[in-house]
Motif scaffolding. Structure first.
Motif, PDB file in Angstrom:
ATOM      1  N   GLU A 704      48.635 -58.991  45.310  1.00  0.00           N
ATOM      2  CA  GLU A 704      47.582 -58.747  44.484  1.00  0.00           C
ATOM      3  C   GLU A 704      46.319 -59.238  45.231  1.00  0.00           C
ATOM      4  N   LEU A 705      45.366 -58.385  45.139  1.00  0.00           N
ATOM      5  CA  LEU A 705      43.996 -58.595  45.781  1.00  0.00           C
ATOM      6  C   LEU A 705      43.328 -59.813  45.017  1.00  0.00           C
ATOM      7  N   THR A 706      42.851 -60.728  45.640  1.00  0.00           N
ATOM      8  CA  THR A 706      42.043 -61.874  44.957  1.00  0.00           C
ATOM      9  C   THR A 706      40.745 -61.973  45.121  1.00  0.00           C
ATOM     10  N   GLN A 707      40.290 -61.377  46.446  1.00  0.00           N
ATOM     11  CA  GLN A 707      38.761 -61.653  46.730  1.00  0.00           C
ATOM     12  C   GLN A 707      38.661 -60.392  47.660  1.00  0.00           C
ATOM     13  N   TYR A 708      37.514 -59.762  47.527  1.00  0.00           N
ATOM     14  CA  TYR A 708      36.958 -58.519  48.382  1.00  0.00           C
ATOM     15  C   TYR A 708      35.487 -58.777  48.685  1.00  0.00           C
ATOM     16  N   ALA A 709      35.177 -58.376  50.214  1.00  0.00           N
ATOM     17  CA  ALA A 709      34.364 -58.178  50.848  1.00  0.00           C
ATOM     18  C   ALA A 709      34.509 -56.882  51.797  1.00  0.00           C
ATOM     19  N   PRO A 710      33.584 -56.089  52.165  1.00  0.00           N
ATOM     20  CA  PRO A 710      33.706 -55.276  53.207  1.00  0.00           C
ATOM     21  C   PRO A 710      34.351 -55.685  54.344  1.00  0.00           C
ATOM     22  N   ASN A 711      33.978 -56.792  54.627  1.00  0.00           N
ATOM     23  CA  ASN A 711      34.732 -57.334  56.068  1.00  0.00           C
ATOM     24  C   ASN A 711      35.620 -58.506  55.979  1.00  0.00           C
ATOM     25  N   GLU A 712      35.889 -58.511  54.605  1.00  0.00           N
ATOM     26  CA  GLU A 712      36.967 -59.860  54.446  1.00  0.00           C
ATOM     27  C   GLU A 712      37.609 -59.555  53.108  1.00  0.00           C
ATOM     28  N   LEU A 713      39.143 -59.465  53.136  1.00  0.00           N
ATOM     29  CA  LEU A 713      39.850 -59.159  52.210  1.00  0.00           C
ATOM     30  C   LEU A 713      40.956 -60.216  52.126  1.00  0.00           C
ATOM     31  N   HIS A 714      41.084 -61.031  50.451  1.00  0.00           N
ATOM     32  CA  HIS A 714      42.185 -61.868  50.436  1.00  0.00           C
ATOM     33  C   HIS A 714      42.999 -61.366  49.630  1.00  0.00           C
ATOM     34  N   TYR A 715      44.543 -61.821  49.704  1.00  0.00           N
ATOM     35  CA  TYR A 715      45.531 -61.340  48.759  1.00  0.00           C
ATOM     36  C   TYR A 715      46.370 -62.569  48.612  1.00  0.00           C
ATOM     37  N   GLN A 716      47.218 -62.382  47.324  1.00  0.00           N
ATOM     38  CA  GLN A 716      48.188 -63.432  47.143  1.00  0.00           C
ATOM     39  C   GLN A 716      49.555 -62.520  46.998  1.00  0.00           C
ATOM     40  N   ILE A 730      42.170 -48.877  55.973  1.00  0.00           N
ATOM     41  CA  ILE A 730      42.409 -47.898  57.323  1.00  0.00           C
ATOM     42  C   ILE A 730      42.705 -48.785  58.176  1.00  0.00           C
ATOM     43  N   TYR A 731      43.725 -48.582  59.175  1.00  0.00           N
ATOM     44  CA  TYR A 731      43.806 -49.394  60.138  1.00  0.00           C
ATOM     45  C   TYR A 731      42.850 -48.918  61.546  1.00  0.00           C
ATOM     46  N   TYR A 732      42.356 -49.965  61.936  1.00  0.00           N
ATOM     47  CA  TYR A 732      41.363 -49.875  63.199  1.00  0.00           C
ATOM     48  C   TYR A 732      41.743 -51.080  64.038  1.00  0.00           C
ATOM     49  N   PRO A 733      42.178 -50.948  65.216  1.00  0.00           N
ATOM     50  CA  PRO A 733      42.758 -51.994  66.288  1.00  0.00           C
ATOM     51  C   PRO A 733      41.940 -52.914  66.710  1.00  0.00           C
ATOM     52  N   LYS A 734      40.490 -52.613  66.764  1.00  0.00           N
ATOM     53  CA  LYS A 734      39.668 -53.313  67.339  1.00  0.00           C
ATOM     54  C   LYS A 734      38.744 -54.311  66.175  1.00  0.00           C
ATOM     55  N   GLY A 735      39.009 -55.600  66.248  1.00  0.00           N
ATOM     56  CA  GLY A 735      38.088 -56.344  65.275  1.00  0.00           C
ATOM     57  C   GLY A 735      38.894 -57.067  64.119  1.00  0.00           C
ATOM     58  N   TRP A 736      39.782 -56.190  63.552  1.00  0.00           N
ATOM     59  CA  TRP A 736      40.570 -56.739  62.349  1.00  0.00           C
ATOM     60  C   TRP A 736      41.512 -57.959  62.888  1.00  0.00           C
ATOM     61  N   LYS A 737      41.574 -59.123  62.021  1.00  0.00           N
ATOM     62  CA  LYS A 737      42.550 -60.139  62.251  1.00  0.00           C
ATOM     63  C   LYS A 737      43.313 -60.237  60.929  1.00  0.00           C
ATOM     64  N   ALA A 738      44.411 -60.573  61.010  1.00  0.00           N
ATOM     65  CA  ALA A 738      45.273 -60.915  59.693  1.00  0.00           C
ATOM     66  C   ALA A 738      45.822 -62.280  59.895  1.00  0.00           C
ATOM     67  N   LEU A 739      45.477 -63.096  58.858  1.00  0.00           N
ATOM     68  CA  LEU A 739      46.045 -64.266  58.691  1.00  0.00           C
ATOM     69  C   LEU A 739      46.988 -64.606  57.555  1.00  0.00           C
ATOM     70  N   GLU A 761      59.475 -64.541  53.569  1.00  0.00           N
ATOM     71  CA  GLU A 761      59.836 -64.633  52.191  1.00  0.00           C
ATOM     72  C   GLU A 761      59.026 -65.949  51.612  1.00  0.00           C
ATOM     73  N   GLY A 762      58.464 -66.047  50.541  1.00  0.00           N
ATOM     74  CA  GLY A 762      57.694 -67.024  49.897  1.00  0.00           C
ATOM     75  C   GLY A 762      56.462 -66.746  49.310  1.00  0.00           C
ATOM     76  N   GLU A 763      55.680 -67.586  48.767  1.00  0.00           N
ATOM     77  CA  GLU A 763      54.305 -67.242  48.357  1.00  0.00           C
ATOM     78  C   GLU A 763      53.242 -67.637  49.494  1.00  0.00           C
ATOM     79  N   HIS A 764      52.578 -66.563  49.874  1.00  0.00           N
ATOM     80  CA  HIS A 764      51.717 -66.657  50.892  1.00  0.00           C
ATOM     81  C   HIS A 764      50.193 -66.268  50.355  1.00  0.00           C
ATOM     82  N   GLU A 765      49.157 -66.611  51.141  1.00  0.00           N
ATOM     83  CA  GLU A 765      47.917 -66.192  51.038  1.00  0.00           C
ATOM     84  C   GLU A 765      47.598 -65.316  52.394  1.00  0.00           C
ATOM     85  N   ILE A 766      47.246 -64.119  52.203  1.00  0.00           N
ATOM     86  CA  ILE A 766      46.856 -63.134  53.262  1.00  0.00           C
ATOM     87  C   ILE A 766      45.437 -62.885  53.373  1.00  0.00           C
ATOM     88  N   LYS A 767      44.799 -63.008  54.657  1.00  0.00           N
ATOM     89  CA  LYS A 767      43.279 -62.593  54.673  1.00  0.00           C
ATOM     90  C   LYS A 767      43.226 -61.501  56.038  1.00  0.00           C
TER      91      LYS A 767
END
Length: 805
Positions: A704-716, A730-739, A761-767
């Motif tokens: 689920e998407l929990t927070q949106y900004a053009p340069n930062e997205l948060h998911y649960q 859209i995939y772009y290899p220069k600059g996007w980081k996933a946490l 597996e499990g519950e995770h926060e994705i950014k």
């Protein structure tokens, strides 16, 4: 140092004031009434930049990425501001606060004036050349279209060359500083095609100077000056380090970078040849430099009630509104380009003076500016001179990144006034009256005689336009007669201006009037010539009060979609990939930009266009087959817009949302295999991953998407089986980081152009965060370089004044 105000200050002051006054007079509704030019490209830009600007206003930060166009793309070429950048302040000072974009024309006149003075042309003639350069139709038509960055880039060329010529005349510090600051500003406006043409222009100038220095046996001196100027150019590049690093980085992944699929008529990188050369000027069309309506003017022109077309329509029973609509927008253009806003014209008087320049200008500079003129014309002919331009496209580094080659005419309209003014200066300075009169009569005979021949033998041209195929024979016959009349009228007009100009110069040569009055008289004639032609295309009707306010006013359809505050994309079926009005409020499947992501363009060409067309055909039959929108659904296309009315909005119940777990991962080994598989597979249940680059397996869970900004997205994420999550981003290899829970994870490219993550597996926060190093690294270098250039310019000015003391 004591200056002679009357001789050393007043003429230049009058010249600069005249530049300012002319801009204010021509664009008085902009300056005094707050109106603006109705520029379609700028309106589209406003739509594409809205998300970026809103984010900046709300946070004070740069988004650097926008999801409002083409599913998502870097914001570098749309609207990005760099910390510490003083170039905007420099522009405001240099243009005395004139509004953008008309301030570019002012700087163009100032730059041309300085260039001609550096070439030792007297102020009156320099004013003449400056007026002609700024008020050519190429600039006005470009302003009307919204090509503001192009205008600024071209208008800085004279100043760039002025600095270079100063350095070759011994004022190397001031020359390098002027070159650096002008080039810094040109690069700032980010029109790399014009900068490329500028480099070609400078190279031709340098070759001319190199030949001269070799003949003078002063090659080491040439090397020193060239080396210093190269350092100035590097400073200008450094002053735009942030812009250039980000653009160069993105260029690799845009449609101007390396191709990802096998595409006919295209090399390994760059644009498609057909696309790049679609706006190629016909060789014969260059005659508009002499006669504005040689090719019928704009694609659609107003013709009178007494025209041959009006008469033919009336004879065939057409009258009233239908008749009036036709004559108000008759297809008079019969050139080679798909369409045009008007002819390329910079005053027939300047062509006349150009011929004088061929006879009288110093040989070295005659050859330089003649070469610039010829080569720029050849470049503008594009596919109509295929042996030359296709060779450049295939082998000249970087040239295959550009399109609309007809814009090389901006260089033509720069070179013609320079050579014309050099010739007129030398003509006035020569003491051999007999030789001067002979040269004048020769130039008059060539230009005037050729124009007279056009009037007499106009019928020799076919006047056949591409639009003629849409009309019956009786109407096309009438249209061709009207085109002939347009040519003859403007040819006669040009002949009058040539004769009047020749007469003024003749009076000066036989000493009936002073040279100063002849030069000023010529300037007035030139201004009257280009002013009246420009008013055909950029006039009061082109200026509007807040066009963006009405253009972006929310429609009933917009208001209906705005009720949904979720995260989704919108497909506008009306001109999908050439409009950015949708982007003003929503994340759009389409957009308006000349440098889309390469993979997104591939998706458009191979899948999206076909998918949209098939859906529309079925919908017209009453079958809204949303399940068939496999690619659109994976892009989270929740709304389909078929018009501006509320009932023209269709909600897509099959849109997948921001992220999902596919049940099966299909390994592929090539881009071609992947996009072919993408066209046929079920994108909800299946996902492709290139096994040569990434490892992935299917998982299970919810995201689920929990927070949106053009340069930062948060998911649960709640993951019951570890595996691949596909995101509708859209995939772009220069600059996007996933946490994932704060730990960096590798982003996988899936479904040819989307982002994917292997989530445990499990519950995770994705950014997802967009933090390109190219933006951060370039800013510090840019600030240092900009201040160094300003310091160098001030030092150069001070030293120059001291030397004159």
């Amino acid at each position: 140092m004591q200056l002679n105000f009357k001789k050393e200050v007043l003429p230049h002051l009058i010249g600069v004031v005249s530049f300012y006054v002319l801009i204010v007079l021509y664009f008085s509704p902009i300056v005094f009434e707050g109106k603006t030019i109705f520029q379609n490209d700028i309106l589209q830009w406003e739509g594409s930049a809205q998300e970026i600007q809103e984010f900046r206003e709300e946070t004070g930060e740069e988004a650097l990425w926008t999801n409002s166009m083409f599913g998502g793309m870097p914001a570098y070429l749309i609207n990005t501001e760099f910390p510490g950048d003083i170039s905007r302040t420099v522009i405001s000072i240099l243009t005395f606060g004139l509004p953008h974009p008309i301030n570019g024309l002012f700087i163009g006149m100032v730059g041309m004036y300085i260039l001609l003075l550096v070439f030792k042309v007297r102020p009156e003639i320099s004013v003449l050349g400056s007026w002609a350069f700024a008020f050519n139709t190429f600039h006005m038509l470009s302003l009307e279209a919204g090509h503001n960055s192009k205008i600024w880039a071209i208008c800085l060329i004279p100043m760039i060359l002025a600095g270079i010529h100063m350095a070759f005349r011994g004022k190397w510090l001031l020359g390098v500083a002027v070159t650096a600051i002008a080039l810094m500003l040109q690069i700032r406006f980010n029109h790399l095609q014009i900068t490329y043409y500028t480099l070609i222009t400078v190279l031709i100038y340098a070759i001319g100077q190199l030949i001269h220095y070799i003949k003078q046996q002063k090659l080491p001196e040439f090397g020193k000056i060239a080396g210093i100027l190269i350092l100035g150019g590097l400073l200008a590049v450094g002053a735009n380090a942030g812009r250039l690093l980000t653009v160069l980085e993105y260029g690799e992944y845009s449609i101007r970078g390396e191709k990802t699929l096998d595409t006919p008529n295209q090399g390994d990188s760059g644009l498609n040849k057909d696309y790049a050369f679609s706006w190629s000027q016909g060789k014969l069309e260059s005659m508009t430099l002499l006669v504005p309506n040689f090719m019928g003017g704009a694609s659609q022109e107003t013709i009178g009630q007494d025209s041959h077309s009006a008469e033919a329509l009336q004879k065939n029973g057409i009258s009233g509104a239908q008749l009036n609509n036709f004559i108000k927008s008759a297809p008079t253009y019969w050139g080679d380009q798909p369409f045009t806003g008007g002819p390329i014209y910079g005053s027939v008087i300047m062509v006349f003076l150009f011929v004088i320049g061929l006879i009288y200008a110093p040989k070295r500079f005659r050859n330089i500016f003649l070469a610039i003129t010829i080569i720029s014309l050849m470049l503008s002919w594009g596919k109509n001179l295929a042996w030359f331009n296709f060779t450049l496209f295939d082998y000249l580094p970087g040239y295959n990144k550009f399109r609309a080659v007809s814009m090389a005419l901006g260089i033509t309209l720069f070179a013609i006034p320079v050579l014309g003014c050099l010739g007129l200066e030398r003509l006035f300075a020569d003491n051999n009256k007999k030789a001067k009169i002979k040269a004048l009569l020769t130039a008059l005979g060539i230009t005037g005689g050729f124009t007279l021949l056009l009037i007499i033998f106009a019928g020799a041209f076919g006047f056949q336009g591409a639009a003629d195929a849409n009309f019956p024979a009786w109407l096309t016959e009438a249209l061709r007669e009207d085109r002939k009349v347009m040519l003859q009228k403007d040819a006669f007009r040009s002949l009058v201006f040539i004769v009047l100009s020749g007469f003024l110069i003749y009076l000066a040569l036989i000493e009936k009037i002073k040279y100063q009055w002849a030069a000023l008289g010529l300037a007035v004639l030139v201004l009257g010539d280009v002013w009246t032609i420009n008013k055909r295309y950029l006039n009061e009707e082109s200026l509007k009060t807040s066009p963006s306010k009405s253009y972006f006013a929310p429609s009933p359809a917009d208001k209906k979609i705005m009720q949904d505050d979720g995260y989704f994309r919108v497909l506008n079926l009306q001109n999908t990939f050439k409009e950015a009005r949708t982007s003003y409020r929503f994340n759009s499947i389409g957009g308006y930009h000349g440098a889309k992501m390469r993979r997104y363009q591939d998706l458009i060409d191979r899948i999206l266009s076909k998918e949209i067309n098939q859906f529309v055909q079925k919908a017209q039959e009453g079958n809204f087959d949303y399940e068939s929108l496999s690619a659109l659904n994976m892009l989270n296309t929740k709304y389909i817009l078929a018009g501006q009315a509320a009932n023209a909005v269709f909600q897509n119940p099959e849109a997948y949302g921001p992220a999902w777990f596919p049940q099966e991962v299909l390994p592929v080994q090539s881009n071609e295999e992947e996009i072919n598989k993408l066209a046929d597979m079920d994108t909800r249940q299946q996902a492709t991953v290139n096994s040569e680059e990434f490892d992935a397996k299917a998982g299970k869970g919810t995201v689920e998407l929990t927070q949106y900004a053009p340069n930062e997205l948060h998911y649960q994420a709640n993951v019951t089986k570890a595996g691949l999550v596909v995101f509708s981003e859209i995939y772009y290899p220069k600059g996007w980081k996933a946490l994932i829970d704060g730990n960096e994870a590798s982003i996988i490219r899936t479904n040819y152009l989307l982002r994917g993550l292997m989530v445990p597996e499990g519950e995770h926060e994705i950014k997802f965060k967009f933090e390109p190093k190219s933006f951060q690294q370039g800013s510090i270098l840019a600030i240092i370089s900009q201040y160094f250039i300003i310091l160098m310019l001030l030092s150069g000015i001070v030293i120059s004044f001291k030397k004159q003391d």
